[in-house]
Design a protein around this motif. Structure first.
Motif, PDB file in Angstrom:
ATOM      1  N   ARG A  10       0.817  -1.201   0.000  1.00 36.87           N
ATOM      2  CA  ARG A  10       0.000   0.000   0.000  1.00 36.87           C
ATOM      3  C   ARG A  10       0.856   1.259   0.000  1.00 36.87           C
ATOM      4  O   ARG A  10       0.548   2.239  -0.639  1.00 36.87           O
ATOM      5  CB  ARG A  10      -0.918   0.001   1.221  1.00 36.87           C
ATOM      6  CG  ARG A  10      -2.376  -0.089   0.840  1.00 36.87           C
ATOM      7  CD  ARG A  10      -3.234   0.034   2.060  1.00 36.87           C
ATOM      8  NE  ARG A  10      -2.704  -0.811   3.139  1.00 36.87           N
ATOM      9  CZ  ARG A  10      -3.244  -0.838   4.353  1.00 36.87           C
ATOM     10  NH1 ARG A  10      -4.261  -0.069   4.635  1.00 36.87           N
ATOM     11  NH2 ARG A  10      -2.751  -1.613   5.281  1.00 36.87           N
ATOM     12  N   ARG A  11       1.962   1.162   0.775  1.00 32.60           N
ATOM     13  CA  ARG A  11       2.809   2.345   0.867  1.00 32.60           C
ATOM     14  C   ARG A  11       3.465   2.666  -0.470  1.00 32.60           C
ATOM     15  O   ARG A  11       3.866   3.788  -0.730  1.00 32.60           O
ATOM     16  CB  ARG A  11       3.899   2.131   1.926  1.00 32.60           C
ATOM     17  CG  ARG A  11       3.343   2.231   3.328  1.00 32.60           C
ATOM     18  CD  ARG A  11       4.415   2.646   4.291  1.00 32.60           C
ATOM     19  NE  ARG A  11       5.546   1.727   4.237  1.00 32.60           N
ATOM     20  CZ  ARG A  11       6.802   2.121   4.237  1.00 32.60           C
ATOM     21  NH1 ARG A  11       7.092   3.388   4.249  1.00 32.60           N
ATOM     22  NH2 ARG A  11       7.762   1.232   4.222  1.00 32.60           N
ATOM     23  N   GLY A  14       1.545   4.439  -4.514  1.00 38.14           N
ATOM     24  CA  GLY A  14       1.701   5.693  -5.230  1.00 38.14           C
ATOM     25  C   GLY A  14       2.929   5.696  -6.116  1.00 38.14           C
ATOM     26  O   GLY A  14       3.293   6.719  -6.673  1.00 38.14           O
ATOM     27  N   GLU A 440      15.774   8.981   3.151  1.00 40.75           N
ATOM     28  CA  GLU A 440      14.578   9.551   3.768  1.00 40.75           C
ATOM     29  C   GLU A 440      14.515  11.046   3.559  1.00 40.75           C
ATOM     30  O   GLU A 440      13.434  11.614   3.375  1.00 40.75           O
ATOM     31  CB  GLU A 440      14.551   9.216   5.256  1.00 40.75           C
ATOM     32  CG  GLU A 440      14.218   7.768   5.508  1.00 40.75           C
ATOM     33  CD  GLU A 440      14.321   7.374   6.968  1.00 40.75           C
ATOM     34  OE1 GLU A 440      13.792   6.328   7.322  1.00 40.75           O
ATOM     35  OE2 GLU A 440      14.932   8.127   7.749  1.00 40.75           O
ATOM     36  N   VAL A 443      13.089  11.545   0.145  1.00 40.03           N
ATOM     37  CA  VAL A 443      11.643  11.270   0.143  1.00 40.03           C
ATOM     38  C   VAL A 443      10.907  12.392   0.867  1.00 40.03           C
ATOM     39  O   VAL A 443       9.868  12.891   0.414  1.00 40.03           O
ATOM     40  CB  VAL A 443      11.353   9.919   0.832  1.00 40.03           C
ATOM     41  CG1 VAL A 443       9.857   9.707   1.001  1.00 40.03           C
ATOM     42  CG2 VAL A 443      11.954   8.781   0.020  1.00 40.03           C
ATOM     43  N   ASN A 444      11.482  12.805   1.977  1.00 34.51           N
ATOM     44  CA  ASN A 444      10.903  13.868   2.788  1.00 34.51           C
ATOM     45  C   ASN A 444      10.742  15.154   1.993  1.00 34.51           C
ATOM     46  O   ASN A 444       9.817  15.929   2.197  1.00 34.51           O
ATOM     47  CB  ASN A 444      11.826  14.089   4.002  1.00 34.51           C
ATOM     48  CG  ASN A 444      11.320  15.151   4.931  1.00 34.51           C
ATOM     49  OD1 ASN A 444      11.892  16.220   5.001  1.00 34.51           O
ATOM     50  ND2 ASN A 444      10.225  14.877   5.623  1.00 34.51           N
ATOM     51  N   ALA A 447      10.725  13.166  -3.168  1.00 41.20           N
ATOM     52  CA  ALA A 447      11.181  12.279  -4.226  1.00 41.20           C
ATOM     53  C   ALA A 447      10.475  10.929  -4.151  1.00 41.20           C
ATOM     54  O   ALA A 447      10.300  10.381  -3.072  1.00 41.20           O
ATOM     55  CB  ALA A 447      12.692  12.078  -4.131  1.00 41.20           C
ATOM     56  N   THR A 448      10.072  10.387  -5.315  1.00 41.99           N
ATOM     57  CA  THR A 448       9.464   9.062  -5.362  1.00 41.99           C
ATOM     58  C   THR A 448      10.567   8.017  -5.404  1.00 41.99           C
ATOM     59  O   THR A 448      11.734   8.338  -5.519  1.00 41.99           O
ATOM     60  CB  THR A 448       8.607   8.908  -6.619  1.00 41.99           C
ATOM     61  OG1 THR A 448       9.445   9.166  -7.747  1.00 41.99           O
ATOM     62  CG2 THR A 448       7.449   9.852  -6.618  1.00 41.99           C
TER      63      THR A 448
END
Lengths: 542, 354
Positions: A10-11, A14, A440, A443-444, A447-448
């Motif tokens: 699920r995470r 996207g 992280e 991503v934070n 960034a995908t």
């Protein structure tokens, strides 16, 4: 926390590209790693398997292989231990020189030691005939024993030296401080701590000896072995089923040793590499050990010198054993076959590219918390457990009937995926060095998954990629065990030409072409060193 | 007009997060007001970082929800939340220059080049990094790296700024300077900020509000003053600052019997029964002679002393127990031997016995 669950999907929902990449990598590994292995194992029927114990020849080959494994492993590990000990003690004379010399067999094509020792110790041998006047026969188990000992002890040395080096000198000083004499320190501290490393080295050497095709095919003579039997079956008799059966037999001990090494020994290493170099000097080494180690290392170094000397000298000698005058004639003959060297480079580059990209990609994917990532990890290290001849037969069975069968793509893919564990593990190790927080942070900031790979990991992993390419390239251009099964008439590679020359006693040209191959290898090592500052090693197995 | 309950900027709603069998965060609810500086304070393993990372989207809670301006964001992946974070180890991209590091978030947001340069310049100036643009992280000092990390987070104009022990890698002096800079910057920008630390002094110095956490739960939420002077329980009193604890019995209005002594305590709505008296060391006064007319005076003997510059800390045996007493601004005066402890009634804090 480390357990991936379906819920984690699920995470990543996207991030469809990550899932697509994952599926693609899984499919590639399934097709190029699992499927050929599967084809080998199911090609013979179960009646064929049950008939193995009744085949005298196969039982003999199996017995011979196991005997060679035991004796070569013991001697190679012993010499490796002597070298490791000599190169990790500061008070050892010539330690740097010994270390450099001991690395040399790692860069040699996997048949080179055997070839050189025919020139040195064979019927026409420089040492045996010309210097000592003996009539020696190097072909057979004793020649193979010597060759495998020299070819594979550097593997043992590297592993044991790594462990010995990690033994904290403070522990040795502490033992001295508590009243241990020099010999007791070595016995109860240094070597005792290195014991798991020695066990690991033995397993790695044993796998290499079992799977050794290049040396065996040249020097074993009429001595049947599992690694060479498959090729004789296929080449001589077109017996595909017999070949599959033999490599399946060979798989049992190699895979067993591989699993033992991976899941048992490697978890029992006491020494911890902290990266913090506590470089206080070690206490002195007992004198008798010092000189014993130096004596062993000197003898082995001499034997290594003869490997390189023999091949290069052979390339310039008119008729080996009879006419010692110098000539360049062999180079003209070798130049006629230089096109094979370009084919080698082409296939090697292709294999290197595949190993590098797939290795980095799979290392990236297995570092994600995706379901089935352990399966991916397993598939990426699995080829390390497969002997080259097994992969060769597997690709014949799996891909000869398909559209890539008989093209150089089959050979390149076989070499690339056989070397995948090296590229994958190098990339994985780098991944672990990169702090998780860096990813992280990306991503934070928005960034995908694949963007993280492109912006953060690829630039940081470029050295690993180059290294994986180089190792795979070098091993591909020097390979024989897979090449002999997948070679096609239009795309003959250099090692295959050399092998044929040696077997037809065209030693001079074989020496010249091998020297060119060596030059190619060292150029590749040099270029890699210039670009990433690391010396790549390519254990000459297969 | 009907009074409307103002929705907090960030709302944690009964968040639970487990790792295997360990419960890291245990049903925590917390409101963070717009523009406030909220600190999650607690020992390692108390769940403070887990809670912060739940807000950043690195962890999905096993139960409960996170709201941003009343919108549920529990399932929004980390890269789509605008919650820029300053990491404990800074996590600067080692292969990018300072300018590239700071500009990375803008690149991902496809901010036009001209505007990106302008915004980057502004933030660099704000944190005092002008002139360092072309350096790589490893060429910077720890303090400068910290500023890059801060600039990189601020430049994307996050909804909420998250800081995970950002000062723990700096030396003691620098830590104090940077923390007041962070606080000044936060007030200047009015940026809602959630800050994680295990350093109680840091938390007191920097925060509007502190949530003291232990074993996955918030033990107390309050202003630094309230946390320090009116701790809700023994854990908070012990974790934040030093305290003398005296077990006793509330026997009458404003009287506690503890061991052999009776202490006058502030009148409160507390029922009679077992209580714990909490006394900060600096609340106790030391005298060489008995102060006339004062209540709560104990006779004692100094057993040890430690000089700390701004204060002298004494350990005093009195009434059958040891007391820690801080004498502020001691100068060169050193006391020893027999002393008298004076405990001002209004500085005594009472807890229900646990």
């Amino acid at each position: 926390m480390a357990v991936a669950r379906w819920g984690d999907l699920r995470r990543h929902a996207g991030d469809p590209w990550l899932l697509v990449t994952f599926a693609g990598a899984a499919a590639a590994l399934g097709i190029f790693v699992l499927y050929p292995a599967f084809r080998v194992l199911v090609y013979p029927t179960w009646q064929d398997y049950l008939a193995i114990p009744r085949s005298l020849r196969w039982m003999q080959a199996a017995r011979n292989s196991l005997v060679m494994m035991v004796i070569s492993t013991v001697t190679a590990t012993f010499i490796g231990l002597a070298f490791a000990f000599a190169t990790t003690r500061a008070d050892m004379p010539g330690r740097r020189l010994f270390r450099t010399i001991a690395m040399l067999p790692l860069f040699a094509p996997p048949f080179m030691v055997a070839f050189a020792y025919i020139l040195m110790f064979g019927r026409q041998g420089l040492v045996t005939k010309s210097l000592l006047g003996l009539s020696a026969n190097i072909f057979g188990w004793h020649g193979l024993w010597l060759v495998q000992t020299i070819a594979f002890f550097p593997l043992a040395m590297l592993i044991i030296a790594g462990v010995l080096d990690a033994v904290n000198p403070s522990l040795e000083h502490a033992a001295r401080n508590l009243g241990a004499d020099e010999w007791t320190v070595v016995k109860t501290i240094s070597l005792a701590l290195a014991r798991p490393g020695i066990a690991g080295a033995m397993l790695v050497v044993a796998i290499s000896v079992l799977a050794d095709f290049g040396n065996a095919v040249i020097i074993a003579g009429g001595f049947p072995l599992l690694a060479t039997e498959a090729w004789f079956r296929m080449e001589g008799m077109g017996d595909l089923k017999g070949a599959a059966l033999v490599v399946a037999m060979l798989l049992v001990p190699t895979a067993g040793l591989f699993l033992l090494e991976r899941f048992w020994v490697s978890r029992r290493v006491y020494t911890v590499v902290t990266g913090r170099g506590s470089r206080i000097a070690r206490p002195p080494t007992p004198a008798f050990l010092r000189w014993a180690a130096v004596a062993i290392c000197t003898l082995a170094s001499l034997l290594i010198f003869l490997v390189y000397f023999g091949v290069i000298a052979g390339a310039f000698t008119t008729v080996w054993g009879r006419d010692w005058s110098l000539t360049l004639d062999h180079w003209r003959l070798a130049a006629d076959r230089i096109s094979s060297l370009w084919v080698s480079v082409k296939i090697g580059a292709l294999a290197g590219l595949i190993t590098g990209t797939v290795g980095v990609l799979v290392a990236f994917l297995t570092s994600r918390s995706l379901p089935l990532r352990h399966v991916l990890d397993f598939l990426a290290v699995l080829p390390g457990a497969l002997p080259g001849v097994f992969v060769g037969v597997g690709y014949v069975l799996a891909f000869n009937p398909t559209f890539i069968g008989g093209t150089m793509w089959t050979l390149a893919a076989a070499l690339a995926f056989w070397h995948l564990p090296m590229g994958y593990q190098a990339a994985s190790a780098r991944f672990k060095q990169i702090e998780r927080a860096i990813e992280e942070a990306a991503v934070n900031l928005g960034a995908t998954g694949l963007r993280v790979l492109r912006d953060v990991y690829l630039p940081l992993l470029l050295p690993a990629l180059v290294e994986a390419f180089a190792v795979s390239f070098i091993r591909a251009v020097t390979n024989v065990s897979i090449v002999v099964f997948l070679i096609t008439p239009g795309q003959v590679v250099a090692t295959f030409v050399i092998l044929n020359m040696i077997q037809n006693n065209i030693w001079g040209a074989a020496g010249a072409l091998t020297t060119m191959l060596l030059l190619l290898t060292f150029v590749a090592i040099g270029l890699t060193w210039l670009s990433v500052g690391r010396i790549v090693r390519s254990p000459g197995v297969g | 007009m009907e009074p409307r309950v103002k929705e907090p900027h960030v709302r944690f709603e009964r968040i639970t997060k487990r790792f295997g069998h360990t419960v890291a965060v245990d049903g925590v609810s917390l409101h963070v007001e717009e523009g406030s500086f909220t600190t999650l304070l607690g020992p390692s393993g108390c769940g403070k970082t887990t809670l912060l990372r739940t807000l950043a989207g690195f962890y999905r809670p096993d139960a409960g929800d996170v709201f941003l301006r009343g919108v549920r964001i529990t399932d929004v992946p980390a890269h789509r939340r605008n919650t820029a974070m300053v990491f404990q180890e800074y996590a600067l991209f080692p292969h990018m220059t300072v300018a590239e590091n700071v500009g990375y978030g803008l690149r991902l947001r496809r901010v036009p080049a001209a505007e990106a340069v302008r915004r980057r310049g502004q933030v660099m100036e704000l944190v005092g990094l002008v002139g360092q643009e072309r350096k790589f992280p490893h060429q910077l000092s720890g303090g400068q790296q910290q500023r890059v990390a801060l600039a990189r987070a601020l430049v994307v104009e996050p909804e909420v700024l998250l800081l995970d022990e950002p000062l723990s890698n700096l030396d003691a002096k620098l830590r104090i300077r940077v923390r007041s800079e962070i606080r000044a910057l936060q007030q200047q920008l009015g940026k809602t900020t959630v800050y994680v630390t295990h350093d109680q002094e840091e938390a007191l110095a920097i925060s509007d509000r502190i949530a003291v956490m232990d074993r996955g739960r918030i033990q107390q939420l309050g202003t630094p003053l309230a946390i320090y002077h009116h701790p809700a329980n023994r854990f908070v009193a012990d974790f934040v600052g030093l305290a003398n604890f005296v077990e006793g019995e509330l026997s009458g209005p404003g009287l506690v019997r503890a061991g052999g002594v009776t202490l006058a305590v502030p009148d409160g709505a507390r029922d009679a029964g077992p209580v714990t008296v909490v006394l900060r060391p600096e609340a106790i006064r030391l005298h060489t002679e008995a102060p006339p007319g004062a209540p709560n005076v104990l006779r004692g003997r100094i057993t040890a002393m430690s000089f700390l510059g701004t204060l002298a800390r004494y350990w005093v045996d009195a009434a059958g127990r040891q007391w820690t007493v801080d004498v502020p601004s001691p100068g060169e005066a050193v006391m020893h031997g027999e002393v008298f402890l004076e405990i001002p009634r209004e500085r005594i804090h009472l807890l229900a016995a646990e």
